[in-house]
Enzyme design. Structure first.
Site, mmCIF file in Angstrom:
data_model
loop_
_atom_site.group_PDB
_atom_site.id
_atom_site.type_symbol
_atom_site.label_atom_id
_atom_site.label_comp_id
_atom_site.label_asym_id
_atom_site.label_seq_id
_atom_site.Cartn_x
_atom_site.Cartn_y
_atom_site.Cartn_z
ATOM 1 N N SER A 1 19.294 36.900 35.370
ATOM 2 C CA SER A 1 20.580 36.371 34.875
ATOM 3 C C SER A 1 20.372 35.312 33.799
ATOM 4 O O SER A 1 19.474 34.460 33.917
ATOM 5 C CB SER A 1 21.356 35.710 36.020
ATOM 6 O OG SER A 1 21.741 36.664 36.976
ATOM 7 N N ILE A 2 21.224 35.350 32.787
ATOM 8 C CA ILE A 2 21.190 34.320 31.739
ATOM 9 C C ILE A 2 21.374 32.938 32.382
ATOM 10 O O ILE A 2 20.708 31.970 32.007
ATOM 11 C CB ILE A 2 22.264 34.627 30.672
ATOM 12 C CG1 ILE A 2 21.823 35.859 29.862
ATOM 13 C CG2 ILE A 2 22.509 33.420 29.781
ATOM 14 C CD1 ILE A 2 22.812 36.331 28.823
ATOM 15 N N THR B 1 19.861 42.543 31.804
ATOM 16 C CA THR B 1 20.294 41.907 33.059
ATOM 17 C C THR B 1 21.060 42.954 33.861
ATOM 18 O O THR B 1 21.313 44.059 33.362
ATOM 19 C CB THR B 1 21.236 40.709 32.785
ATOM 20 O OG1 THR B 1 22.420 41.214 32.151
ATOM 21 C CG2 THR B 1 20.594 39.654 31.910
ATOM 22 N N LEU B 2 21.474 42.562 35.055
ATOM 23 C CA LEU B 2 22.259 43.465 35.901
ATOM 24 C C LEU B 2 23.531 43.927 35.177
ATOM 25 O O LEU B 2 23.849 45.120 35.142
ATOM 26 C CB LEU B 2 22.621 42.702 37.185
ATOM 27 C CG LEU B 2 23.019 43.492 38.410
ATOM 28 C CD1 LEU B 2 21.871 44.403 38.838
ATOM 29 C CD2 LEU B 2 23.358 42.526 39.549
ATOM 30 N N SER B 3 24.252 42.989 34.559
ATOM 31 C CA SER B 3 25.498 43.333 33.862
ATOM 32 C C SER B 3 25.231 44.245 32.673
ATOM 33 O O SER B 3 25.996 45.181 32.413
ATOM 34 C CB SER B 3 26.197 42.081 33.344
ATOM 35 O OG SER B 3 26.640 41.310 34.415
ATOM 36 N N ILE C 1 20.194 41.155 26.311
ATOM 37 C CA ILE C 1 19.113 40.841 27.255
ATOM 38 C C ILE C 1 19.292 41.761 28.462
ATOM 39 O O ILE C 1 20.420 41.914 28.951
ATOM 40 C CB ILE C 1 19.203 39.371 27.725
ATOM 41 C CG1 ILE C 1 19.122 38.397 26.542
ATOM 42 C CG2 ILE C 1 18.109 39.068 28.738
ATOM 43 C CD1 ILE C 1 19.249 36.936 26.943
ATOM 44 N N GLY D 1 27.144 31.848 37.790
ATOM 45 C CA GLY D 1 26.762 33.193 37.332
ATOM 46 C C GLY D 1 25.305 33.586 37.499
ATOM 47 O O GLY D 1 24.807 34.420 36.746
ATOM 48 N N ASP E 1 35.026 32.679 43.506
ATOM 49 C CA ASP E 1 35.418 33.943 42.880
ATOM 50 C C ASP E 1 36.448 33.602 41.810
ATOM 51 O O ASP E 1 37.546 33.130 42.123
ATOM 52 C CB ASP E 1 36.023 34.874 43.947
ATOM 53 C CG ASP E 1 36.453 36.204 43.363
ATOM 54 O OD1 ASP E 1 36.471 36.357 42.117
ATOM 55 O OD2 ASP E 1 36.790 37.111 44.159
ATOM 56 N N LYS F 1 35.661 39.408 25.012
ATOM 57 C CA LYS F 1 34.851 38.345 24.404
ATOM 58 C C LYS F 1 35.578 37.712 23.205
ATOM 59 O O LYS F 1 35.422 36.523 22.930
ATOM 60 C CB LYS F 1 33.475 38.869 23.971
ATOM 61 C CG LYS F 1 32.561 39.268 25.126
ATOM 62 C CD LYS F 1 32.214 38.095 26.046
ATOM 63 C CE LYS F 1 31.118 38.460 27.039
ATOM 64 N NZ LYS F 1 30.998 37.461 28.117
ATOM 65 N N TYR G 1 30.790 49.003 23.838
ATOM 66 C CA TYR G 1 31.093 47.681 24.401
ATOM 67 C C TYR G 1 32.602 47.524 24.666
ATOM 68 O O TYR G 1 33.025 46.786 25.559
ATOM 69 C CB TYR G 1 30.552 46.584 23.486
ATOM 70 C CG TYR G 1 30.357 45.256 24.187
ATOM 71 C CD1 TYR G 1 29.488 45.122 25.256
ATOM 72 C CD2 TYR G 1 31.058 44.122 23.765
ATOM 73 C CE1 TYR G 1 29.311 43.897 25.899
ATOM 74 C CE2 TYR G 1 30.882 42.901 24.395
ATOM 75 C CZ TYR G 1 30.005 42.797 25.458
ATOM 76 O OH TYR G 1 29.840 41.583 26.084
HETATM 77 P P1 NDP Z 1 24.421 38.994 35.384
HETATM 78 O O1 NDP Z 1 24.858 40.293 35.975
HETATM 79 O O2 NDP Z 1 23.091 38.488 35.756
HETATM 80 O O3 NDP Z 1 25.500 37.857 35.667
HETATM 81 C C1 NDP Z 1 26.872 38.111 35.708
HETATM 82 C C2 NDP Z 1 27.484 37.146 36.700
HETATM 83 O O4 NDP Z 1 28.912 37.242 36.678
HETATM 84 C C3 NDP Z 1 27.057 37.423 38.150
HETATM 85 O O5 NDP Z 1 26.474 36.263 38.680
HETATM 86 C C4 NDP Z 1 28.377 37.733 38.843
HETATM 87 O O6 NDP Z 1 28.419 37.257 40.171
HETATM 88 C C5 NDP Z 1 29.348 36.959 37.984
HETATM 89 N N1 NDP Z 1 30.729 37.368 38.213
HETATM 90 C C6 NDP Z 1 31.356 38.508 37.829
HETATM 91 N N2 NDP Z 1 32.614 38.506 38.281
HETATM 92 C C7 NDP Z 1 32.797 37.339 38.955
HETATM 93 C C8 NDP Z 1 33.881 36.757 39.656
HETATM 94 N N3 NDP Z 1 35.060 37.376 39.779
HETATM 95 N N4 NDP Z 1 33.718 35.538 40.206
HETATM 96 C C9 NDP Z 1 32.538 34.888 40.113
HETATM 97 N N5 NDP Z 1 31.455 35.392 39.478
HETATM 98 C C10 NDP Z 1 31.596 36.608 38.909
HETATM 99 O O7 NDP Z 1 24.512 39.238 33.802
HETATM 100 P P2 NDP Z 1 24.277 38.301 32.527
HETATM 101 O O8 NDP Z 1 23.423 37.172 32.868
HETATM 102 O O9 NDP Z 1 23.884 39.237 31.459
HETATM 103 O O10 NDP Z 1 25.747 37.805 32.180
HETATM 104 C C11 NDP Z 1 26.120 36.441 32.039
HETATM 105 C C12 NDP Z 1 27.056 36.263 30.858
HETATM 106 O O11 NDP Z 1 26.333 36.498 29.655
HETATM 107 C C13 NDP Z 1 28.236 37.236 30.829
HETATM 108 O O12 NDP Z 1 29.369 36.556 30.329
HETATM 109 C C14 NDP Z 1 27.777 38.262 29.812
HETATM 110 O O13 NDP Z 1 28.841 38.957 29.219
HETATM 111 C C15 NDP Z 1 27.084 37.349 28.828
HETATM 112 N N6 NDP Z 1 26.208 37.998 27.857
HETATM 113 C C16 NDP Z 1 25.236 38.859 28.283
HETATM 114 C C17 NDP Z 1 24.417 39.476 27.356
HETATM 115 C C18 NDP Z 1 23.359 40.428 27.796
HETATM 116 O O14 NDP Z 1 22.884 41.207 26.962
HETATM 117 N N7 NDP Z 1 22.943 40.418 29.051
HETATM 118 C C19 NDP Z 1 24.555 39.222 25.908
HETATM 119 C C20 NDP Z 1 25.583 38.267 25.579
HETATM 120 C C21 NDP Z 1 26.386 37.703 26.528
HETATM 121 P P3 NDP Z 1 28.366 38.289 41.430
HETATM 122 O O15 NDP Z 1 27.234 39.249 41.132
HETATM 123 O O16 NDP Z 1 28.061 37.384 42.588
HETATM 124 O O17 NDP Z 1 29.680 38.946 41.482
#
Ligand code: NDP
Length: 257
Positions: free
Chosen positions: A20-21, A196-198, A194, A14, A67, A165, A158
């Protein structure tokens, strides 16, 4: 280099970019001497990952495409890991996905496809990965996933991700029971927000961060490094008696009524 993760092989899933976390976690693990295996989905993420590794001088044991929506991709990735790295000691599941349109307005309006995609990417993916872990963690190990308080409470916008979750946290408990007999532990971190992109996909995200700054016991937000160190703890020998747990790394926000 000597550290508490010396000789430990950990799969980190991830990393999309430097925010990214999973990247925060990778840095904590590297500091403590772990050997890192990275999985990525998009080519763009792979390019970013390669750049980050170069910048920081981290030499990965392996980088593999995976994936989590595709069973064949998952089994091919773990077969490759087993072949190249032998047995591993931990997996970081730090991924989730939802259509942006589902992360605003009312949960009531969630579409069937949107619901299934969020569950598939964000919750079932842990089950699929945990099943693979059994085959590659011959001496036991630790799996850590990333959750959010939207699993426990209603967090505006959310929506479908909160429900995913909740399924993820319940899966942590069921998987902890199933894998405990193989000395494999399964835990989650519930991180505060935090940038991040997501996170950009969640409507009103900045307001959430401001509320934390005003109200959380520590009166501030947390960062990737703090989640990295807590995840390191759950992957390390120090947490050997802990499984099925959700550990909040959120400046204490979850204790408020
Ligand atoms: P990022 O966008 O940095 O990371 C999300 C990752 O998920 C990407 O690397 C993406 O890969 C991967 N991903 C999504 N779908 C798939 C798939 N089908 N197969 C493989 N990889 C996949 O965001 P975060 O670091 O914020 O997110 C990491 C985790 O932390 C998530 O579970 C998020 O819900 C959780 N989280 C985040 C918080 C926040 O505030 N940011 C708070 C609490 C939890 P690719 O881009 O290559 O598709």
């Amino acid at each position: 280099m000597s550290g508490m993760m010396n000789n430990k092989k950990i799969v980190v899933m991830g990393v999309a970019n430097e925010r990214s976390i999973a990247w925060g976690i990778a840095k904590s693990l590297h500091r403590e001497g772990a050997q890192l295996i990275f999985t990525y989905r998009k080519e763009r993420s792979f390019e970013k990952l390669k750049g980050l590794l170069e910048q920081t001088g981290i030499t990965p044991l392996l980088t593999v495409s995976c994936d989590v929506l595709d069973d064949e991709s998952i089994s091919a990735a773990f077969a490759h890991i087993k072949e190249q790295a032998g047995s591993i000691d931990g997996i970081v599941h730090s991924l989730a996905f939802s259509d942006k349109d589902e992360l605003k307005g009312e949960y009531l309006e969630t579409s069937r496809e949107g619901y299934l995609l969020a569950q598939n990417s964000s919750a079932f993916s842990l089950v699929a990965i945990a099943k693979q872990a059994k085959g590659v963690m011959s001496e036991g190990g630790s799996i850590v996933t990333q959750s959010y308080i939207g699993a426990e409470r209603v967090v505006k916008n959310y929506n479908v991700m909160g429900v995913a979750k909740a399924a993820l946290e319940a899966s942590v408990r069921y998987l902890a029971e199933d894998l405990g007999k193989y000395n494999i532990r399964v835990n989650a971190i519930s991180a505060g927000p935090i940038k991040t992109l997501s996170a950009k996909g969640v409507s009103g995200f900045n307001d959430i961060m401001q509320t934390i700054e005003e109200r959380a016991p520590l009166r501030r937000n947390i960062d990737q490094e703090e989640v990295g160190d807590a995840t390191l703890f759950l992957l390390s020998h120090l947490s050997r008696g802990i499984t099925g747990e959700v550990l909040h790394v959120d400046a204490g926000y979850h204790i408020l009524g």
